[in-house]
Design a protein around this motif. Structure first.
Motif, PDB file in Angstrom:
ATOM      1  N   MET B 141     -30.513 -11.948   3.752  1.00  0.00           N
ATOM      2  CA  MET B 141     -30.988 -11.198   2.597  1.00  0.00           C
ATOM      3  C   MET B 141     -30.088 -10.001   2.315  1.00  0.00           C
ATOM      4  N   PRO B 142     -30.049  -9.592   1.061  1.00  0.00           N
ATOM      5  CA  PRO B 142     -29.256  -8.396   0.726  1.00  0.00           C
ATOM      6  C   PRO B 142     -29.758  -7.189   1.510  1.00  0.00           C
ATOM      7  N   ALA B 143     -28.891  -6.205   1.649  1.00  0.00           N
ATOM      8  CA  ALA B 143     -29.273  -5.005   2.399  1.00  0.00           C
ATOM      9  C   ALA B 143     -30.440  -4.309   1.707  1.00  0.00           C
ATOM     10  N   ALA B 144     -31.144  -3.530   2.504  1.00  0.00           N
ATOM     11  CA  ALA B 144     -32.263  -2.775   1.936  1.00  0.00           C
ATOM     12  C   ALA B 144     -31.750  -1.799   0.895  1.00  0.00           C
ATOM     13  N   PRO B 145     -32.469  -1.656  -0.192  1.00  0.00           N
ATOM     14  CA  PRO B 145     -32.024  -0.692  -1.207  1.00  0.00           C
ATOM     15  C   PRO B 145     -32.076   0.723  -0.659  1.00  0.00           C
ATOM     16  N   ARG B 146     -31.282   1.585  -1.257  1.00  0.00           N
ATOM     17  CA  ARG B 146     -31.238   2.968  -0.767  1.00  0.00           C
ATOM     18  C   ARG B 146     -32.564   3.664  -1.006  1.00  0.00           C
ATOM     19  N   VAL B 147     -33.220   3.289  -2.091  1.00  0.00           N
ATOM     20  CA  VAL B 147     -34.511   3.906  -2.387  1.00  0.00           C
ATOM     21  C   VAL B 147     -35.585   2.837  -2.316  1.00  0.00           C
ATOM     22  N   THR B 148     -36.590   3.092  -1.515  1.00  0.00           N
ATOM     23  CA  THR B 148     -37.663   2.120  -1.321  1.00  0.00           C
ATOM     24  C   THR B 148     -38.978   2.860  -1.401  1.00  0.00           C
ATOM     25  N   ARG B 149     -39.982   2.170  -1.912  1.00  0.00           N
ATOM     26  CA  ARG B 149     -41.306   2.782  -1.927  1.00  0.00           C
ATOM     27  C   ARG B 149     -41.720   3.123  -0.511  1.00  0.00           C
ATOM     28  N   ALA B 150     -42.368   4.269  -0.373  1.00  0.00           N
ATOM     29  CA  ALA B 150     -42.778   4.706   0.962  1.00  0.00           C
ATOM     30  C   ALA B 150     -43.707   3.682   1.603  1.00  0.00           C
ATOM     31  N   SER B 151     -44.607   3.107   0.804  1.00  0.00           N
ATOM     32  CA  SER B 151     -45.555   2.148   1.378  1.00  0.00           C
ATOM     33  C   SER B 151     -44.827   0.908   1.870  1.00  0.00           C
ATOM     34  N   THR B 152     -43.808   0.468   1.120  1.00  0.00           N
ATOM     35  CA  THR B 152     -43.046  -0.712   1.538  1.00  0.00           C
ATOM     36  C   THR B 152     -42.275  -0.407   2.809  1.00  0.00           C
ATOM     37  N   ALA B 153     -41.595   0.745   2.819  1.00  0.00           N
ATOM     38  CA  ALA B 153     -40.824   1.117   4.007  1.00  0.00           C
ATOM     39  C   ALA B 153     -41.750   1.230   5.215  1.00  0.00           C
ATOM     40  N   GLY B 154     -42.923   1.797   4.983  1.00  0.00           N
ATOM     41  CA  GLY B 154     -43.875   1.937   6.087  1.00  0.00           C
ATOM     42  C   GLY B 154     -44.345   0.592   6.593  1.00  0.00           C
ATOM     43  N   THR B 155     -44.601  -0.318   5.667  1.00  0.00           N
ATOM     44  CA  THR B 155     -45.045  -1.650   6.071  1.00  0.00           C
ATOM     45  C   THR B 155     -43.966  -2.364   6.869  1.00  0.00           C
ATOM     46  N   ILE B 156     -42.724  -2.245   6.394  1.00  0.00           N
ATOM     47  CA  ILE B 156     -41.616  -2.890   7.107  1.00  0.00           C
ATOM     48  C   ILE B 156     -41.482  -2.296   8.504  1.00  0.00           C
ATOM     49  N   ALA B 157     -41.546  -0.976   8.585  1.00  0.00           N
ATOM     50  CA  ALA B 157     -41.412  -0.322   9.900  1.00  0.00           C
ATOM     51  C   ALA B 157     -42.526  -0.771  10.833  1.00  0.00           C
ATOM     52  N   ASP B 158     -43.716  -0.881  10.286  1.00  0.00           N
ATOM     53  CA  ASP B 158     -44.847  -1.287  11.108  1.00  0.00           C
ATOM     54  C   ASP B 158     -44.664  -2.714  11.610  1.00  0.00           C
ATOM     55  N   LEU B 159     -44.230  -3.587  10.717  1.00  0.00           N
ATOM     56  CA  LEU B 159     -44.013  -4.984  11.115  1.00  0.00           C
ATOM     57  C   LEU B 159     -42.927  -5.067  12.184  1.00  0.00           C
ATOM     58  N   GLU B 160     -41.854  -4.315  11.991  1.00  0.00           N
ATOM     59  CA  GLU B 160     -40.768  -4.353  12.971  1.00  0.00           C
ATOM     60  C   GLU B 160     -41.240  -3.819  14.319  1.00  0.00           C
TER      61      GLU B 160
END
Lengths: 199, 206
Positions: B141-160
């Motif tokens: 997948m393409p790299a993560a965008p420089r700006v991401t919604r906080a909720s999305t970033a939080g969800t990704i961090a939680d999943l990881e």
């Protein structure tokens, strides 16, 4: 000089119990006991202070959230180390990291920049050994550090990476061969040692 | 024939080596010197100075821990979005010819094949293979965008975090086959969710 590693992390069991009950002051005390070895591990493996920051913070958050799993306080250092190692491996696996490495290296560039301008901690890039470590591939460097410094066995390293024991052995040999080439050897050992040709 | 580095490392660490190798190293000055060098290097690595983290990092940890629980991600919506954008992303990725020396090529893909703890799983299960496949999908997948919604970033961090926790449990040598299978199953489930969220994240940037 003795390295302040995970073996020196010996928190008071009473502190662990307080932390398990949600005492954030106790968590801060615990953090102070393991922050340096975790950060050192992450810096040595990832060679990028910004990522080491993330590893330390992610490790600390997981320690806080999962500390209740700890039943025997003496297992705490090993438990924290396993979390930190897994965080480092996750960083190395991530597409973000690989992209960052590529950009750091530039086209044909030989190594990562171990020190970033916006970070106060300075990895001792002036020493030959540290500079040579930075020249190793992340994978080879990781195996070398986990085996020679952190005391993991080849079987454990293979397991962590989803690889075989012999894979870990060959990576370690490759690491030592590369370090030897970079650090030089006044004794002319080139005549002596042939590496395995399985890389 | 001199000893090679693997043999010398085995000797250094007390692992099994052939008697012939042991005898050779004992009698060969060059090999003995090399063995000493390997021992010294190991000690030098352990003696490298520790590195102090910035003092402000703890504040970030405390802030993260004190944050209120993250809003539940709208999974149903994410799945629908993911399904609709998979094709679009694939087309975008394929339409972009790789530039010479770009991105992952220089990164050395040694880690590309790493899937944590891939020991035996009960016959009939393909969770390990699925997990590998999902890892590959994430990598593609393409790299993560420089700006991401906080909720999305939080969800990704939680999943990881949760995946890393499973990886940790999988590395436990005393795990039963059933327990291992269950963990791999959970890992696949989390990886699938992570892929969906990442697709949604990438879609937002298109």
């Amino acid at each position: 000089m003795a390295m302040a590693g995970f073996s020196d992390v010996r928190p008071d069991p009473a502190i662990i119990r307080r932390a398990q009950h949600g005492d954030m002051k106790a968590h801060e005390v615990l953090y102070a006991s393991y922050a340096r070895p975790v950060y050192t591990l992450a810096c040595r493996i990832l060679d990028r202070p910004a990522l080491a920051d993330e590893v330390l913070q992610d490790t600390a958050v997981e320690v806080i959230r999962k500390l209740g799993d700890i039943r025997e306080p003496e297992t705490f250092p090993g438990w924290v180390k396993r979390i930190a190692v897994n965080k480092c491996l996750s960083q190395l696996r991530s597409p973000w990291h690989k992209r960052g490495v590529a950009l750091d290296r530039g086209e044909g560039g030989p190594s990562l920049d171990p020190v970033q301008a916006d970070h106060a901690p300075v990895i001792d890039a002036g020493t030959d050994l540290t500079a040579a470590l930075a020249e190793l591939s992340p994978l080879t460097r990781t195996v070398l550090w986990l085996y020679d410094v952190e005391g993991y066995t080849h079987a454990e390293i293979g397991n962590l990476m989803g690889k075989s024991t012999s894979f870990s052995k060959s990576q370690l040999a490759r690491a030592h061969q590369r370090l030897r080439e970079m650090l030089g050897d006044a004794r002319g050992a080139n005549e002596c040692t042939q590496t395995s040709n399985n890389s | 024939m001199h000893a090679d580095i693997e043999q010398l490392l085995s000797l250094r660490d007390g692992a099994a080596v052939s008697e012939a190798t042991r005898r050779h190293v004992a009698a060969c000055r060059q090999c003995a010197d090399e063995l000493d060098r390997l021992t010294l290097l190991s000690r030098q690595l352990r003696d490298l100075p520790p590195i102090e983290p910035r003092q402000t990092l703890w504040e970030g940890v405390a802030t993260r821990v004190m944050e209120p629980p993250r809003a539940v991600f709208p999974w149903g919506q994410a799945v629908a979005i993911a399904a609709s954008c998979v094709l679009a992303i694939t087309l975008v990725m394929r339409s972009q010819a790789p530039e010479p020396g770009a991105v992952d090529a220089a990164a050395g893909d040694q880690f590309a094949e790493i899937v944590p703890s891939a020991p035996a799983v009960a016959p009939g299960s393909d969770y390990v293979a699925q997990s590998r496949q999902l890892e590959a999908t994430l990598r593609a997948m393409p790299a993560a965008p420089r700006v991401t919604r906080a909720s999305t970033a939080g969800t990704i961090a939680d999943l990881e975090d949760r995946i890393a926790m499973i990886d940790l449990k999988l590395s436990h040598p005393g795990l039963s086959p059933q327990g291992r299978q269950s963990l791999w199953q959970q890992r696949v489930r989390l990886m699938r969710t992570l892929v969906r969220v990442r697709y949604a994240q990438v879609r937002d940037t298109l």
